[in-house]
Design a protein around this motif. Structure first.
Motif, PDB file in Angstrom:
ATOM      1  N   GLU A  68       0.808  -1.218   0.000  1.00  0.00           N
ATOM      2  CA  GLU A  68       0.000   0.000   0.000  1.00  0.00           C
ATOM      3  C   GLU A  68       0.843   1.271   0.000  1.00  0.00           C
ATOM      4  OE1 GLU A  68      -3.161  -0.236  -0.413  1.00  0.00           O
ATOM      5  OE2 GLU A  68      -3.192  -2.414  -0.211  1.00  0.00           O
ATOM      6  N   LEU A  69       2.129   1.173   0.343  1.00  0.00           N
ATOM      7  CA  LEU A  69       2.988   2.352   0.384  1.00  0.00           C
ATOM      8  C   LEU A  69       3.595   2.629  -0.989  1.00  0.00           C
ATOM      9  CD1 LEU A  69       4.890   1.968   3.794  1.00  0.00           C
ATOM     10  CD2 LEU A  69       2.741   3.156   3.305  1.00  0.00           C
ATOM     11  N   SER A  70       4.058   3.850  -1.171  1.00  0.00           N
ATOM     12  CA  SER A  70       4.649   4.248  -2.447  1.00  0.00           C
ATOM     13  C   SER A  70       6.066   3.712  -2.578  1.00  0.00           C
ATOM     14  CB  SER A  70       4.675   5.769  -2.558  1.00  0.00           C
ATOM     15  OG  SER A  70       5.636   6.310  -1.648  1.00  0.00           O
ATOM     16  N   VAL A  71       6.617   3.855  -3.772  1.00  0.00           N
ATOM     17  CA  VAL A  71       8.005   3.455  -4.018  1.00  0.00           C
ATOM     18  C   VAL A  71       8.945   4.209  -3.083  1.00  0.00           C
ATOM     19  CG1 VAL A  71       9.879   3.512  -5.709  1.00  0.00           C
ATOM     20  CG2 VAL A  71       7.574   2.806  -6.415  1.00  0.00           C
ATOM     21  N   THR A  72       8.774   5.517  -2.988  1.00  0.00           N
ATOM     22  CA  THR A  72       9.629   6.336  -2.118  1.00  0.00           C
ATOM     23  C   THR A  72       9.525   5.885  -0.669  1.00  0.00           C
ATOM     24  OG1 THR A  72       9.411   8.261  -3.578  1.00  0.00           O
ATOM     25  CG2 THR A  72      10.094   8.677  -1.296  1.00  0.00           C
ATOM     26  N   GLU A  73       8.306   5.674  -0.195  1.00  0.00           N
ATOM     27  CA  GLU A  73       8.116   5.267   1.202  1.00  0.00           C
ATOM     28  C   GLU A  73       8.772   3.924   1.483  1.00  0.00           C
ATOM     29  OE1 GLU A  73       3.833   7.310   2.337  1.00  0.00           O
ATOM     30  OE2 GLU A  73       3.869   5.642   0.910  1.00  0.00           O
ATOM     31  N   GLU A  92      13.091  15.905  -0.570  1.00  0.00           N
ATOM     32  CA  GLU A  92      14.426  15.335  -0.717  1.00  0.00           C
ATOM     33  C   GLU A  92      14.350  13.818  -0.892  1.00  0.00           C
ATOM     34  OE1 GLU A  92      18.578  14.968  -0.910  1.00  0.00           O
ATOM     35  OE2 GLU A  92      17.199  16.650  -1.226  1.00  0.00           O
ATOM     36  N   ALA A  93      13.449  13.173  -0.146  1.00  0.00           N
ATOM     37  CA  ALA A  93      13.308  11.717  -0.266  1.00  0.00           C
ATOM     38  C   ALA A  93      12.894  11.326  -1.679  1.00  0.00           C
ATOM     39  CB  ALA A  93      12.273  11.206   0.741  1.00  0.00           C
ATOM     40  N   ARG A  94      11.958  12.088  -2.243  1.00  0.00           N
ATOM     41  CA  ARG A  94      11.512  11.791  -3.604  1.00  0.00           C
ATOM     42  C   ARG A  94      12.640  11.992  -4.603  1.00  0.00           C
ATOM     43  NH1 ARG A  94       8.919  13.599  -8.208  1.00  0.00           N
ATOM     44  NH2 ARG A  94       7.065  12.371  -8.805  1.00  0.00           N
ATOM     45  N   SER A  95      13.424  13.050  -4.420  1.00  0.00           N
ATOM     46  CA  SER A  95      14.548  13.314  -5.313  1.00  0.00           C
ATOM     47  C   SER A  95      15.580  12.190  -5.249  1.00  0.00           C
ATOM     48  CB  SER A  95      15.194  14.648  -4.935  1.00  0.00           C
ATOM     49  OG  SER A  95      16.346  14.885  -5.705  1.00  0.00           O
ATOM     50  N   ARG A  96      15.873  11.732  -4.029  1.00  0.00           N
ATOM     51  CA  ARG A  96      16.833  10.631  -3.882  1.00  0.00           C
ATOM     52  C   ARG A  96      16.272   9.335  -4.472  1.00  0.00           C
ATOM     53  NH1 ARG A  96      19.629  11.010   2.137  1.00  0.00           N
ATOM     54  NH2 ARG A  96      20.090  13.258   2.096  1.00  0.00           N
ATOM     55  N   ALA A  97      14.969   9.129  -4.315  1.00  0.00           N
ATOM     56  CA  ALA A  97      14.350   7.928  -4.875  1.00  0.00           C
ATOM     57  C   ALA A  97      14.483   7.905  -6.392  1.00  0.00           C
ATOM     58  CB  ALA A  97      12.875   7.856  -4.465  1.00  0.00           C
ATOM     59  N   ILE A  98      14.287   9.054  -7.032  1.00  0.00           N
ATOM     60  CA  ILE A  98      14.429   9.136  -8.495  1.00  0.00           C
ATOM     61  C   ILE A  98      15.848   8.766  -8.904  1.00  0.00           C
ATOM     62  CG2 ILE A  98      14.454  10.727 -10.449  1.00  0.00           C
ATOM     63  CD1 ILE A  98      12.124  12.222  -9.085  1.00  0.00           C
ATOM     64  N   ASP A  99      16.832   9.261  -8.151  1.00  0.00           N
ATOM     65  CA  ASP A  99      18.227   8.959  -8.461  1.00  0.00           C
ATOM     66  C   ASP A  99      18.518   7.463  -8.291  1.00  0.00           C
ATOM     67  OD1 ASP A  99      21.069   9.646  -8.958  1.00  0.00           O
ATOM     68  OD2 ASP A  99      21.317   9.044  -6.863  1.00  0.00           O
ATOM     69  N   LEU A 100      18.002   6.872  -7.212  1.00  0.00           N
ATOM     70  CA  LEU A 100      18.224   5.449  -6.960  1.00  0.00           C
ATOM     71  C   LEU A 100      17.539   4.585  -8.009  1.00  0.00           C
ATOM     72  CD1 LEU A 100      17.773   5.563  -3.098  1.00  0.00           C
ATOM     73  CD2 LEU A 100      19.867   4.880  -4.280  1.00  0.00           C
TER      74      LEU A 100
END
Length: 533
Positions: free
Chosen positions: A109-114, A133-141
């Protein structure tokens, strides 16, 4: 000189040996799981560990990752030239070691970033999560693992192959320098498996060391730089891979302690008359009105026959099986089931069992087993009437019959009183088979019956499938491994988007011809290849 530059970490200059596990011994009550095991892993390589289910591979990796804490085993671990003693997974992750288990640990139920930063949250002032910032790092990963998805997407809306890459991205977010992958491709189709191997090659080129447990010898041959074979808790072989050349027969011999002349037992089928037939089976998606997961599907099974179902992940093979077995998935719209020429209605699981059907699900831990139960209760659970007298369970009969099936299927357990959760994956799979063989079915539907198990255990399960057929039962076998279907089955149906696209005698089929029928829908509108004329 190669250095690591993963986000949040300091560059690491690798030595030739990044990991040593010395004289590791681990015992459980009545069982020596690891006996004086030594393992050396070179930096910037993919090191494969092979062995039968129950050989000790996963136990060794759980020691390395802190699942089994320091003090619960004998021996020492040297990582990056330092002695380490982990008492938890968090401690091993802080040191730069991460493990990805066969059963993915993502929250649907949680998002990719979460999911990527769960337990490792990106925080700003006052300890508040910085979602930007978490979303930005998730995109990079996600970019590093070659996955182009919206980081706000819920995990439940992604395929298994995509989820596997998210697990790797999650590990990279923790400054991992040694990545452990336990059967990473067991639930993936060929394309997703190939993509994952390419990702691992790319990460290796950037300085990431990996340990990979796998039963798929062709994948090991394609990616491994070194191989360690474990049998009965001991290392029996340890060698580098030269120029990508791997002797698969040698690995099998080392794993099982004997030669396997063929991957599949010799079998001469004794096929009888048609006894199970499905006509025009149509089922609606459980969550999406108007979407069909089974679209006018028709097929038949004869006594003594092993019938395969091939298709890409998401093609609708499991959906067909579950909708037939007591309508446990989707909304039935139309269609008939005939047993021995007589139409039957199977509105629930009990009626399916009463009419001689059994279903071994693809997800053994979620749908096939109660991991809190012991072996005897699990084996007898689907056929409880066989051990009940006047509404009371005969405990002596339960134990003796469960022991009979434990021995018949060669389930590695000290007794039928041990917990199912203490067994290896392959032995858990055998328990699922025992549970349904106990019901003495006329039709056994086996959904990915050899997923995630070794070649020796596969051979034994193939033998059990042949045994069922020789007893005059019908067997439906769903598998993502085309060589397995060709080696075991008598006839093979292909499925695409909820429709049966072809039916072929296994002797006349090839992997290439099956793959074409698994993706080509040109003839679907006019053909009903599974229908008896």
């Amino acid at each position: 000189m190669i250095t690591l530059s993963f986000e949040g970490g300091q560059p690491v200059e690798p030595s030739s040996i990044v990991l040593e596990m010395r004289h590791i011994t681990k015992t459980f009550p009545g069982v020596v799981a690891l006996d004086d095991v030594n393992l050396s892993v070179r930096a910037d390589t993919v090191h494969a560990i092979c062995g039968e289910n129950g050989a000790g591979k996963s136990t060794l990796m759980r020691i390395l990752s802190g699942v089994y804490p320091h003090g619960s085993y004998d021996g020492e671990i040297i990582f990056e030239d330092k002695a380490v003693a982990f008492n938890s997974i968090r401690q091993s992750e802080e040191a730069g070691i991460a493990i990805i288990h066969q059963e993915l640990a993502l929250i649907p139920e949680l998002s990719v970033t979460e999911n990527i930063f769960l337990g490792n949250e990106v925080t700003g002032r006052g300890g508040v999560i910085d979602w930007i910032e978490a979303r930005s790092r998730a995109i990079d990963l996600l970019d590093r693992v070659g996955l182009n998805v919206d980081p706000d997407t819920a995990i439940k809306n992604l395929g298994v192959g995509q989820q596997q890459l998210i697990e790797i991205a999650k590990a990279l977010s923790k400054n991992v320098r040694l990545l452990i992958l336990d059967e990473p491709t067991s639930a993936l189709n060929e394309d997703d498996s190939a993509n994952l191997l390419n990702i691992l090659r790319g990460l290796k080129a950037k300085g990431l060391t990996s340990i990979m447990i796998s039963h798929k010898l062709n994948e090991i041959a394609a990616i491994a730089d070194a191989i360690t074979v474990i049998r009965d808790g001991k290392v029996v072989e340890d060698f580098p891979v030269t120029a990508g050349l791997v002797d698969e027969d040698r690995i099998i011999r080392d794993m099982v302690g004997r030669d396997l002349e063929s991957r599949f037992p010799a079998h001469s089928p004794k096929i009888g008359d048609v006894f199970f037939e499905v006509r025009g089976w149509t089922v609606e998606h459980p969550l999406i009105p108007g979407k069909l997961i089974c679209d006018r599907e028709s097929f038949y099974v004869r006594r003594g026959e092993i019938v395969g179902f091939a298709g890409l992940i998401g093609a609708g093979r499991t959906e067909l099986a579950r909708s037939l077995f007591g309508r446990t998935l989707g909304t039935w719209l139309q269609g008939q089931i005939l047993i021995d020429g007589k139409e039957v209605t199977l509105p629930d699981v009990k009626s399916a069992i009463d009419n001689g059907l059994a279903y071994c699900p693809e997800d053994r831990k979620v749908q096939g087993l109660n991991l809190l139960d012991d072996l005897k209760r699990t084996i007898t659970s689907a056929g409880i009437a066989r051990i009940t007298r006047r509404g009371v369970i005969d405990l002596d009969t339960e134990s003796s019959l469960a022991e009979k099936y434990r021995q018949m299927l060669r389930i590695r357990a000290t007794s039928v009183d041990v917990g199912v959760n203490t067994l290896s994956g392959g032995n858990q799979q055998k328990v699922v088979l025992a549970k349904w063989m106990f019901t003495e079915p006329d039709l056994a539907i086996l959904d990915e019956p050899t997923r995630g198990i070794d070649v020796g255990a596969k051979y034994e399960i193939y033998g059990l499938i042949d045994q069922l057929a020789d007893e005059g039962k019908g067997v439906i076998m769903i598998s993502s491994e085309l060589p397995e279907l060709l080696g075991v089955c008598d006839r093979i149906y292909t499925v695409f988007e909820g429709r049966i696209t072809s039916m072929t005698n296994a002797a006349d089929a090839t992997q290439e011809s099956l793959m074409r029928q698994m993706t080509d829908t040109a003839d679907q509108a006019t053909n009903q290849p599974g229908r008896l004329s």
